[in-house]
Design a protein around this motif. Sequence first.
Motif, PDB file in Angstrom:
ATOM      1  N   ASN A  16     -22.825  66.219  -6.618  1.00  0.00           N
ATOM      2  CA  ASN A  16     -22.956  66.237  -5.164  1.00  0.00           C
ATOM      3  C   ASN A  16     -22.166  67.384  -4.538  1.00  0.00           C
ATOM      4  N   LYS A  17     -20.974  67.686  -5.084  1.00  0.00           N
ATOM      5  CA  LYS A  17     -20.141  68.742  -4.520  1.00  0.00           C
ATOM      6  C   LYS A  17     -19.785  69.772  -5.584  1.00  0.00           C
ATOM      7  N   HIS A  18     -19.495  70.976  -5.120  1.00  0.00           N
ATOM      8  CA  HIS A  18     -19.268  72.089  -6.043  1.00  0.00           C
ATOM      9  C   HIS A  18     -17.963  71.962  -6.812  1.00  0.00           C
ATOM     10  N   ASN A  19     -17.016  71.174  -6.317  1.00  0.00           N
ATOM     11  CA  ASN A  19     -15.678  71.147  -6.911  1.00  0.00           C
ATOM     12  C   ASN A  19     -15.360  69.835  -7.623  1.00  0.00           C
ATOM     13  N   THR A  20     -16.382  69.147  -8.114  1.00  0.00           N
ATOM     14  CA  THR A  20     -16.150  67.828  -8.714  1.00  0.00           C
ATOM     15  C   THR A  20     -16.063  67.866 -10.237  1.00  0.00           C
ATOM     16  N   MET A  21     -16.040  69.053 -10.834  1.00  0.00           N
ATOM     17  CA  MET A  21     -15.996  69.125 -12.299  1.00  0.00           C
ATOM     18  C   MET A  21     -14.727  69.810 -12.772  1.00  0.00           C
ATOM     19  N   SER A  22     -14.056  69.191 -13.731  1.00  0.00           N
ATOM     20  CA  SER A  22     -12.957  69.840 -14.424  1.00  0.00           C
ATOM     21  C   SER A  22     -13.535  70.860 -15.399  1.00  0.00           C
ATOM     22  N   SER A  23     -12.673  71.707 -15.955  1.00  0.00           N
ATOM     23  CA  SER A  23     -13.164  72.700 -16.919  1.00  0.00           C
ATOM     24  C   SER A  23     -13.723  72.010 -18.167  1.00  0.00           C
ATOM     25  N   GLY A  24     -13.108  70.887 -18.551  1.00  0.00           N
ATOM     26  CA  GLY A  24     -13.608  70.157 -19.717  1.00  0.00           C
ATOM     27  C   GLY A  24     -14.986  69.590 -19.477  1.00  0.00           C
ATOM     28  N   LEU A  25     -15.203  69.036 -18.287  1.00  0.00           N
ATOM     29  CA  LEU A  25     -16.517  68.487 -17.962  1.00  0.00           C
ATOM     30  C   LEU A  25     -17.540  69.601 -17.832  1.00  0.00           C
ATOM     31  N   ALA A  26     -17.154  70.724 -17.226  1.00  0.00           N
ATOM     32  CA  ALA A  26     -18.074  71.853 -17.089  1.00  0.00           C
ATOM     33  C   ALA A  26     -18.536  72.352 -18.458  1.00  0.00           C
ATOM     34  N   GLU A  27     -17.604  72.410 -19.398  1.00  0.00           N
ATOM     35  CA  GLU A  27     -17.946  72.843 -20.754  1.00  0.00           C
ATOM     36  C   GLU A  27     -18.934  71.870 -21.391  1.00  0.00           C
ATOM     37  N   ALA A  28     -18.681  70.582 -21.243  1.00  0.00           N
ATOM     38  CA  ALA A  28     -19.568  69.570 -21.830  1.00  0.00           C
ATOM     39  C   ALA A  28     -20.956  69.626 -21.197  1.00  0.00           C
ATOM     40  N   VAL A  29     -21.021  69.833 -19.867  1.00  0.00           N
ATOM     41  CA  VAL A  29     -22.316  69.912 -19.186  1.00  0.00           C
ATOM     42  C   VAL A  29     -23.087  71.141 -19.639  1.00  0.00           C
ATOM     43  N   PHE A  30     -22.409  72.285 -19.747  1.00  0.00           N
ATOM     44  CA  PHE A  30     -23.102  73.497 -20.227  1.00  0.00           C
ATOM     45  C   PHE A  30     -23.671  73.259 -21.618  1.00  0.00           C
ATOM     46  N   GLN A  31     -22.867  72.717 -22.511  1.00  0.00           N
ATOM     47  CA  GLN A  31     -23.325  72.491 -23.885  1.00  0.00           C
ATOM     48  C   GLN A  31     -24.518  71.542 -23.919  1.00  0.00           C
ATOM     49  N   LYS A  32     -24.490  70.518 -23.073  1.00  0.00           N
ATOM     50  CA  LYS A  32     -25.603  69.563 -23.032  1.00  0.00           C
ATOM     51  C   LYS A  32     -26.876  70.235 -22.530  1.00  0.00           C
ATOM     52  N   LEU A  33     -26.755  71.011 -21.452  1.00  0.00           N
ATOM     53  CA  LEU A  33     -27.932  71.699 -20.917  1.00  0.00           C
ATOM     54  C   LEU A  33     -28.474  72.722 -21.915  1.00  0.00           C
ATOM     55  N   ALA A  34     -27.581  73.395 -22.628  1.00  0.00           N
ATOM     56  CA  ALA A  34     -28.019  74.369 -23.638  1.00  0.00           C
ATOM     57  C   ALA A  34     -28.790  73.670 -24.755  1.00  0.00           C
ATOM     58  N   ARG A  35     -28.366  72.456 -25.117  1.00  0.00           N
ATOM     59  CA  ARG A  35     -29.097  71.713 -26.154  1.00  0.00           C
ATOM     60  C   ARG A  35     -30.488  71.330 -25.659  1.00  0.00           C
ATOM     61  N   PHE A  36     -30.597  70.901 -24.403  1.00  0.00           N
ATOM     62  CA  PHE A  36     -31.919  70.594 -23.855  1.00  0.00           C
ATOM     63  C   PHE A  36     -32.807  71.835 -23.878  1.00  0.00           C
ATOM     64  N   ALA A  37     -32.225  72.990 -23.530  1.00  0.00           N
ATOM     65  CA  ALA A  37     -32.997  74.239 -23.534  1.00  0.00           C
ATOM     66  C   ALA A  37     -33.431  74.609 -24.953  1.00  0.00           C
TER      67      ALA A  37
END
Length: 254
Positions: free
Chosen positions: A115-136
């Motif tokens: 919902n907001k741009h500042n709601t992710m820690s660096s650890g969560l951002a890393e996990a989200v990127f990795q998950k999206l990359a796997r979907f791709a």
Amino acid sequence: MKNKYVDFISDEHFLNCVANLHNAYLKAKNNITKKNFYSNKVDTIKLTFDARFNEIDEENLIQAEILRQIDKSINNSIGTFHEQILGGIQGFQIGNFSGFDIKANDDTMFAEIKNKHNTMSSGLAEAVFQKLARFADDNKKANCYLVQILAKKSFNNKWEGIINGKEYTHSRVFKISGDKFYALLSGQEDAFLKLYKNLPIVVKDYLNSIEKSDSVKANSAIDELKVETETSKRTILDQITFENYSYYLGFDEL
């Protein structure tokens, strides 16, 4: 038949999404007991500063803290509201705990919504990127997005950068603002604006369609604390501190 509200989702779906959010509000506001209030440890150090620096009496301070807890719960539900709205656009669906929040029915798009741009820690951002990359990687025709509904600017950019000291990039992983994502899924550049402008109308229609209820109980946490302080002779803050931290050294003597 022409829709009353917006033309990228049905009126029925829009009303259902509002109803779900209203229920979340009712649940969050319904009788915050002392037990509910203590479900997350209360930071009485901060509350002490708040009371003194902001010149707020303890009872009003605790009431404000209860409202803050309610607001935190509601913020999570707002993100779900956007997922449900977007999942009602033809050709798309919500994830239902499938690892993504929204996807195209033909698997050409997957998205994680914040919902907001500042709601992710660096650890969560890393996990989200990795998950999206796997979907791709698993779906060769799919573009994958981290969606920031309330972003600092309007954008649709490839997500690349250094997260936790590691360099991340993928040709089909993007970060996108809420307005651009609504436009992408609906095919209408002003879809997010249409949603915003019609919200008051939809909410009014929804509230007029339901029976008014007294189902929301008054918050009892303050009253419960007052009963305890009458016996213990502690201040409200001391009572909260004692009940939350009596196992800390010396705190059982408050």
